[in-house]
Structures are given as structure tokens and as C-alpha cells.
Design a protein around this motif. Sequence first.
Motif, mmCIF file in Angstrom:
data_model
loop_
_atom_site.group_PDB
_atom_site.id
_atom_site.type_symbol
_atom_site.label_atom_id
_atom_site.label_comp_id
_atom_site.label_asym_id
_atom_site.label_seq_id
_atom_site.Cartn_x
_atom_site.Cartn_y
_atom_site.Cartn_z
ATOM 1 N N LEU A 85 24.051 38.808 46.176
ATOM 2 C CA LEU A 85 25.464 39.165 46.025
ATOM 3 C C LEU A 85 26.160 37.729 46.073
ATOM 4 C CD1 LEU A 85 27.847 40.959 46.118
ATOM 5 C CD2 LEU A 85 27.653 41.024 48.360
ATOM 6 N N TYR A 86 25.687 36.840 47.240
ATOM 7 C CA TYR A 86 26.372 35.705 47.431
ATOM 8 C C TYR A 86 26.234 34.905 46.375
ATOM 9 C CZ TYR A 86 27.010 36.634 52.422
ATOM 10 O OH TYR A 86 27.435 36.811 53.680
ATOM 11 N N ALA A 87 25.035 34.909 45.716
ATOM 12 C CA ALA A 87 24.955 33.819 44.376
ATOM 13 C C ALA A 87 25.899 34.405 43.215
ATOM 14 C CB ALA A 87 23.642 33.961 43.859
ATOM 15 N N LEU A 88 26.050 35.886 43.167
ATOM 16 C CA LEU A 88 26.934 36.276 42.091
ATOM 17 C C LEU A 88 28.195 36.032 42.178
ATOM 18 C CD1 LEU A 88 27.359 38.141 39.757
ATOM 19 C CD2 LEU A 88 26.777 40.048 41.203
ATOM 20 N N VAL A 89 28.863 36.291 43.341
ATOM 21 C CA VAL A 89 30.139 36.023 43.629
ATOM 22 C C VAL A 89 30.534 34.612 43.589
ATOM 23 C CG1 VAL A 89 32.100 36.298 45.454
ATOM 24 C CG2 VAL A 89 30.312 38.068 45.030
ATOM 25 N N GLN A 139 36.835 31.298 53.811
ATOM 26 C CA GLN A 139 37.051 32.697 54.378
ATOM 27 C C GLN A 139 36.710 33.661 53.121
ATOM 28 O OE1 GLN A 139 37.961 34.288 57.289
ATOM 29 N NE2 GLN A 139 37.893 32.246 58.618
ATOM 30 N N ALA A 140 36.284 34.821 53.291
ATOM 31 C CA ALA A 140 35.886 35.827 52.477
ATOM 32 C C ALA A 140 37.059 36.203 51.874
ATOM 33 C CB ALA A 140 34.833 36.928 53.094
ATOM 34 N N GLY A 141 38.071 36.554 52.781
ATOM 35 C CA GLY A 141 39.403 37.184 52.279
ATOM 36 C C GLY A 141 39.428 38.586 52.566
ATOM 37 N N ALA A 142 40.708 39.200 52.749
ATOM 38 C CA ALA A 142 40.914 40.808 53.119
ATOM 39 C C ALA A 142 42.114 41.032 52.371
ATOM 40 C CB ALA A 142 40.862 41.079 54.385
ATOM 41 N N ARG A 143 42.467 42.268 51.823
ATOM 42 C CA ARG A 143 43.305 42.488 50.904
ATOM 43 C C ARG A 143 44.704 42.660 51.867
ATOM 44 N NH1 ARG A 143 42.139 44.587 46.002
ATOM 45 N NH2 ARG A 143 39.974 45.050 45.548
ATOM 46 N N ASP A 144 45.730 42.292 51.225
ATOM 47 C CA ASP A 144 46.941 42.260 52.062
ATOM 48 C C ASP A 144 47.816 43.716 52.001
ATOM 49 O OD1 ASP A 144 48.014 42.167 49.477
ATOM 50 O OD2 ASP A 144 48.682 39.871 49.476
ATOM 51 N N ALA A 145 48.984 43.816 52.125
ATOM 52 C CA ALA A 145 49.748 45.106 51.930
ATOM 53 C C ALA A 145 49.904 45.507 50.668
ATOM 54 C CB ALA A 145 51.216 44.994 52.532
ATOM 55 N N ASP A 146 49.728 44.539 49.616
ATOM 56 C CA ASP A 146 49.956 44.917 48.247
ATOM 57 C C ASP A 146 48.364 45.074 47.549
ATOM 58 O OD1 ASP A 146 52.627 44.639 48.359
ATOM 59 O OD2 ASP A 146 52.402 42.301 48.109
ATOM 60 N N ALA A 170 45.017 33.814 47.660
ATOM 61 C CA ALA A 170 44.241 33.157 46.552
ATOM 62 C C ALA A 170 43.440 32.103 47.067
ATOM 63 C CB ALA A 170 45.308 32.418 45.895
ATOM 64 N N ASP A 171 43.405 31.470 48.181
ATOM 65 C CA ASP A 171 42.686 30.452 48.813
ATOM 66 C C ASP A 171 41.448 31.171 49.566
ATOM 67 O OD1 ASP A 171 43.846 31.533 50.991
ATOM 68 O OD2 ASP A 171 44.404 29.497 51.809
ATOM 69 N N THR A 172 40.928 32.298 49.075
ATOM 70 C CA THR A 172 39.920 32.838 49.892
ATOM 71 C C THR A 172 38.686 32.994 48.764
ATOM 72 O OG1 THR A 172 40.447 34.987 49.736
ATOM 73 C CG2 THR A 172 41.000 34.134 51.786
ATOM 74 N N VAL A 173 37.517 33.415 49.159
ATOM 75 C CA VAL A 173 36.517 33.443 48.108
ATOM 76 C C VAL A 173 36.645 34.872 47.211
ATOM 77 C CG1 VAL A 173 34.203 33.894 47.657
ATOM 78 C CG2 VAL A 173 34.738 32.275 49.541
ATOM 79 N N TYR A 174 37.053 35.733 47.934
ATOM 80 C CA TYR A 174 37.117 37.139 47.191
ATOM 81 C C TYR A 174 38.690 36.811 46.496
ATOM 82 C CZ TYR A 174 33.718 39.439 49.833
ATOM 83 O OH TYR A 174 32.459 39.751 50.517
ATOM 84 N N ALA A 231 37.453 34.861 43.140
ATOM 85 C CA ALA A 231 36.732 36.035 42.383
ATOM 86 C C ALA A 231 37.549 37.070 41.835
ATOM 87 C CB ALA A 231 35.640 36.579 43.464
ATOM 88 N N SER A 232 38.462 37.632 42.519
ATOM 89 C CA SER A 232 39.453 38.763 42.074
ATOM 90 C C SER A 232 40.035 38.100 40.898
ATOM 91 C CB SER A 232 40.199 39.419 43.288
ATOM 92 O OG SER A 232 40.868 40.362 42.728
ATOM 93 N N ALA A 233 40.822 36.800 41.001
ATOM 94 C CA ALA A 233 41.608 36.421 39.871
ATOM 95 C C ALA A 233 40.597 36.070 38.515
ATOM 96 C CB ALA A 233 42.090 35.014 40.344
#
Length: 826
Positions: A662-666, A762-769, A774-778, A781-783
Motif C-alpha cells: 500500500l505504501y509503495a502504491l500510494v 502527514q498522511a492527511g485527513a478530510r476536511d469539512a468539505d 494539498a500538502d499531505t500524502v493523501y 494522491a487524491s489530486a
Amino acid sequence: MTAPKPSSLEPEKLRRTCDPASLGFKTTAQLEPLNESIGQDQAMRAVHFGLEVGHIGYNIFATGLPGSGRTTMIRQLLEARAADEPTPPDWCYVFNFDAPREPLALEIPTSRGPNLRDDINNMLQELKTSLPRALQSEEFRKQRDDVAEAAMENQRDMIEDFQRQMEKEHNVTLVQTPAGYVVAPAMGNEPIDENRFAALPEAEQEEIMTKRREMEKAFAEVQRQAREMERNAQRRVIDLQHSVAHNVVAHLVGELKAGWEDVPAVVRHINKLAEDIVKNAGYFAGENEESSSESPFGEAEDPMAKYRVNVMVCNNPDSGAPVVLEENPTYHNLIGRIEHRVQFGTMAADFSQITAGAIHRANGGYLVLEAADLLQKPIAWTALKNALRTSAIRLEEIIEYTSLVATTTLKPQPIPLRCRVVLIGEPYTYYWLHAYDRDFSELFKVKADFSPYMDRNPEAERGYAEFIAARCEEEALPSFEADAVARVIEFGSRLSDNQDHLSTQFGFIGDLVREAGFFAQNEQRDVVSLADVKLAIREREQRVNRPERELLKMIEDNTLAVEPRGMKVGQLYGLAVLSAAEHSFARPIKIECSAFMGTSGVVDIEREVRLGGPLHNKGVLVLSGYLGDLFAQDHPLIMSASLSFDQLYEEVEGDSASAAELYALVSAVAEVPLNQGIAITGALNQNGDIQPIGGVTTKIEGFYRACKRRVLTGDQGVIIPERNMKNLVLGDEVIDAVREGQFHIWPIRQVEEGWQILAGMQAGARDADGKFPADTVYGKASAKLWEWAHGWRNFGKPVREGRSAEGEVAGAEDDERKDEPLKKEE
């Protein structure tokens, strides 16, 4: 809020140490040696239960790993129990005078089987002299001769009377020839030759021949009566012989039976034996008289052999019940055998050639067998089941089990079986028998499950010390110092792969004790020190770790590519455990991933080429599920990714690499580089939890050694599941490296915790929206995944006038009306 970077473990948490002061002694010479089982209370309760229940079928199957002390503990328990139980009777086989092919089994009071054999042998020895002497005495011979002479005189009288009758006739006479008496033609009571007879008138010839035929008939009757007289005389001689033999035998047998009146079966056999001796008294007189009963013994055999006793089992008085451990349970070793001899070109057997098996010796006590050894001899297993099912030992030729044709052989009378059987085997063997052998659950109702470990507490540690004291006393080894015992205890935890457990595989512990004792004796020291135990552990590892040394040499030579430093995208080291007989070791495996726009999803190359086992494939599928849940909530997951294990040419199994994949993929998707000096092991579930895996200690030590062969940078280490912390029982070298800051071990619970360690982000966590920063790993990846999704959606469509391709993508979230004209143009 930024989550703190997970801390690496302190050296004290990498192995549970044992304080020598807590043991309460300086050397094991101060301890009482262990004389009972430890750590297997539940299993031993099951064994006790199986021994106490008196019903048929409550035999015991003891499961557990080799070296766990199952056999030793069970044998000690049985021997202690059997010493207070009554000694079983002896068993003998004797000739069956009513059915010679079916030898009789006699139950004889304990230790008296040899007495019966000797008593009968002594009687037969005396008969060899007394009976021939009686049958060859002057009185017996005179009576026998009188009977014979009287019969001969009567025969002569009959013949003389017949001859006088014939003398009254003038044309026939009685002539004696070498072949006996014949009726011949005569003239004047004188025989005539053929020429003279031929010269007689035909009428006279006819008259003579008629008369001759009449007299031949009459003489045949005389001869019949003479033969009857001879037979009567022979019978009278035999009756006379039997009478004399009966008087002699009755005296000897009477003395013999007087000592066996308390055993009715023996008395009945002696009576039968006496009757047969009387009937066959001619053998003892040196005459080749045909036996009146069928005998399995050839003419060249001792005629007295069938009267002897074959002592099958003889138990010493006051020895208690027998405990038999059969190490080679072949059919013959287990059930016994009927030996054969060559007689007149054919194979012959008799009851004296029946030999006992282990089950005979254990009758009335306990029989202990290794299940794996027994099952390798299927006929033996079948025979054992038959004996237990019928409660009888039936000794049959092995050909009876394998031949489709009925054969003629001995059928010894079954011996009643009163025996408790204990099978010792591995769990797999137990479950296999339970599933596929319908008799097994009925015959072995008690399972004694010996655990490979026990809880580590002060009592267990004390038990280890007493076990060491027992080995030192029994094997004349130097006593162990307290710190040496403490290291053996720590080694017991290492064997069990758990800080809170101690291994119950006392075979390995005993080997370590012997080897440490050897090194101490080699240095002519009276006690075993901590250094001796460490040396024994190190030397033992050196004897078996050649495959690991060769692997490390390949890493050092860069033949096996391991470069544990630097930062790379889509690359990470996982860890695999390899086994070579009794030695297990780990090798780093680089997991590589490339990700790009497409709809193939996650393609595992090992799975595609069929090098991935079911559990490995499951881990990859779980990984796909986690990605979908994380990134595909508001748009499809448009992604193609290829995972592979670098320089791996054998099948890969297990899901312990799924977190690393998973880490390699992300990393490949987000284009975030990973620290190559940090390896990770752990299984992944669809919620992102890092789950425990096996062999964590071996994996950490394997990666440390690989890093040491290449270069130690001070920031290397291994990420492990937090739930594996209790399984850490690392060696001194790794612990010292952690203490000096040269190596690190990080425990994590969730996937998100590992990103700061591997990527410094940081891995990152979803905000209220519902967006990732943008400056997190997720976020990265999401972008990228959003870009691929809309790029795939608009792939091949004309770019609208006045807008760039980037603008088209950026405006892709516009109303679907804007796409309708494009659809029509297509």
C-alpha cells in the motif's frame, strides 16, 4: 492539527529480560531437581482422565509439537501410576489336542509361566526314561509275547483244521508258498503239475476247478478270521501298552497337577496332555507308532515338542503394571509373529514358534506409540484398531491382511486385551485421523493437547531453573549460575516468539543446557556462566545458518540488490521469512510500484504469473478495497498500477507485505519518495488497520543484518504492527544497535501513522468539505487520482476553442450540458 511522529521503541521493550536476583539462588546446585511436569496442567489433566475412566475406547491421543516433553511427561506419569498397580498374569500358548491348528492360550498367575514350562519339561524328561523302561520290562514283554503267541497258535489251529478238512477231498490240497497258503489241484491229496492236469479228461478238469473255487472261498474266510485274530492281538497289545503307560503317566501327572490345582485351565490341559501321551506311548518306547491325533510336527521333530509350553509373556512379581514404549511399531513388533521353518521343502509352523509383540507385553498395563511411525505401517494400524475394538489380541499371519486367497496357517486362540493405549502425534495427525478414520473417534476418545508454550510467570521461571537442575544432576553437568539460568529463560521466550510466554519444547532447552555445560567443562570450570550460554546459542546458530550467511554475502556483494538508504518513489522494502530445516531467517524484498492512468486497477505481477499464494492474493485485493474506500467516494477510481517483488523467483505467500504494498502504491500515485532505509511488515485490512504478523523478531534481525552488511546510517529501522510488540524477543546485537541510535523499531496501529516515518509527511485527513489538504500524502494522491479520472473521461474529445487542455480538465466539473454537443459531434 499535525499529528506527532510515532516514537521508536526503547531498548527495554525489545526483549523481556529476567533479573537473576529474582530467581532466589546463586547456582542450580541449591535447587531441588524438577520431578514433575510444568506448563501442561490442562493436558496432564486430560491424560489423568483417560487413565481413570475404565470403559472401552478411552484411549489417549496426545497432541503437540516435537520436543515439547509429551513423551517424557506421559512416560513418567505412567511409570509412577503403574508401579502401584497389580502385575498382570503370564500368558502361554500350548498345543490344542482337539484342534491342532488352533493353539490354546493359557492365563497363568504372575511369574508362574516359566514354572509351568519347567514342570512339564521335567515330567517329559522323566517319561523319557520311566515309560520306555516300563514298556520294555520283562513282565510287559512276556505279556505282549503271550498275546502274540496265543494269536499265532490260534491261527495255526485254524489252518490245520482247514487242511484236515481238505484232506478228505481227493482233487484239491493246501500248499504253502513264499506268498502264503494257496489252494491247488491235487490227485490223491498230492498237488499235480500243469502237464498232468492238462492230460486229464475235460470233465475231470472241470470238477477239480469247481472244487478248487469252493475251497478258495472257504479258505478266504479262514484267512479273514486269522487276520481278525491278529488285529485283536494287536489291540490287546496296545491296550496292554496303554495300561502300562497309564499307570506310569498317572503317577507323574498326578504329581504335576498337584501344583496347579488353583489354575483349572492348566489342569484341563494336563489331562489332555496325559491322554495323548498314553495314546502315543509307542513313541516313548522307541516305536514309530502313528499318533492318534493330528500333529503339526514332522517326523524329524522331537515327538515331545507338542507337549511343551511356549511362554509368551512373563511378568516379574511386584513389578507393577507394564509400561511399553514401542519405537518401531511394525505389524510383527506390535502384534507378534508366527515364525516358520522349512520342512520337506515347504514352510511349516507350530505353536512353539509364536512370539509376543509389544501389545502382549503391555497387556494389563500401558502401551505408548508414536502416531506417525504407526501410520507409516498401515497393517499395524489396522491390527491395533481390531485389537482395541474387540478387546482381544488376534495373532494372524500378515498374509491374512494382504492375500485375496484363503491360506492354511495357525489360528492361535485370541488373548483378552486389557490395555490403555497412548498415541503421541502432531495436531495435524490427530485432525486427519478424526476426519478420515471412522474408528478413530470411537477408540481414542481422549485428546490431551500439549501447548507449545506456557505463561511466563515466577512459577514458570522457577520451573525452568529446576528443569536445568535436573538435567545437570542426571547428566553430570556443571551447575548453572543464576544469570546463566536467566538467559536460558529469555531463550525460552524467544522460542515461543512471545515476551509473556515460555516455550514448552524442553527438547531444545535441554540441548542448550547440555551445550552450555559442554563449553564450561571444556574450560574446566565448575559452573556454567552467562558467557557459556551465549556461546552455546551463538555456536548453535553458526552450525545451522549457512543459508543465511550466503544470503548476506550476496547482499554484501550486491548480487542481491539491497540499498537501504536514500529516498525513492514507489519503492519500499518488505520482509520475508525463509526456513532451512531448524533455522529461520529473513531477507529484505524490494516492493516496486508504477502507477498511471488506466482502468486496470492494481495488477499484482506475482499473482498474474502464479507466484502468489492465496493469502498473498487476498492481501492485494484488500489493498484495492482500502484504496477505493479512501479515494473513490466522489469519482471513479481511474488508475492502473503494477506491483512486483524485485529479485523474487519463488512463490510468495502470506499477507504480511500488504501494508508495504500500500505504501509503495500510494507513493507512486502521489509521487512522494519513501525512505529506503526503513522496511515495514504488517498485514492490512480494509479499514487501514495494521494487523499482526508472524516472525517479527526474525524479520527485524534479518533487515538489521542486511543493513549492517551494506551500511548503517543511523536512521534505518523497521515498522511493525503495534500488536506485535509482545512478540519482540530480539538478540543482544540488535538491542545494542537500538540503544546506540544505529537502528530503530517503530510500532504503528494505522496506515496513516507510517507516512511520517517513511516520507516525513502527514498522511492527511478530510476536511469539512471532504478534501485532503494539498500538502499531505493523501492530498497529493487524491489530486492525481482526480486528474486521472477526469482526464480519462475527456480523453479523445476535441479541445473547445479558446480553452487549453488544462482548462478543459479544470472545468470538467461544469454542468454536463457542456458535453452534450461533443457527444453529438462524436
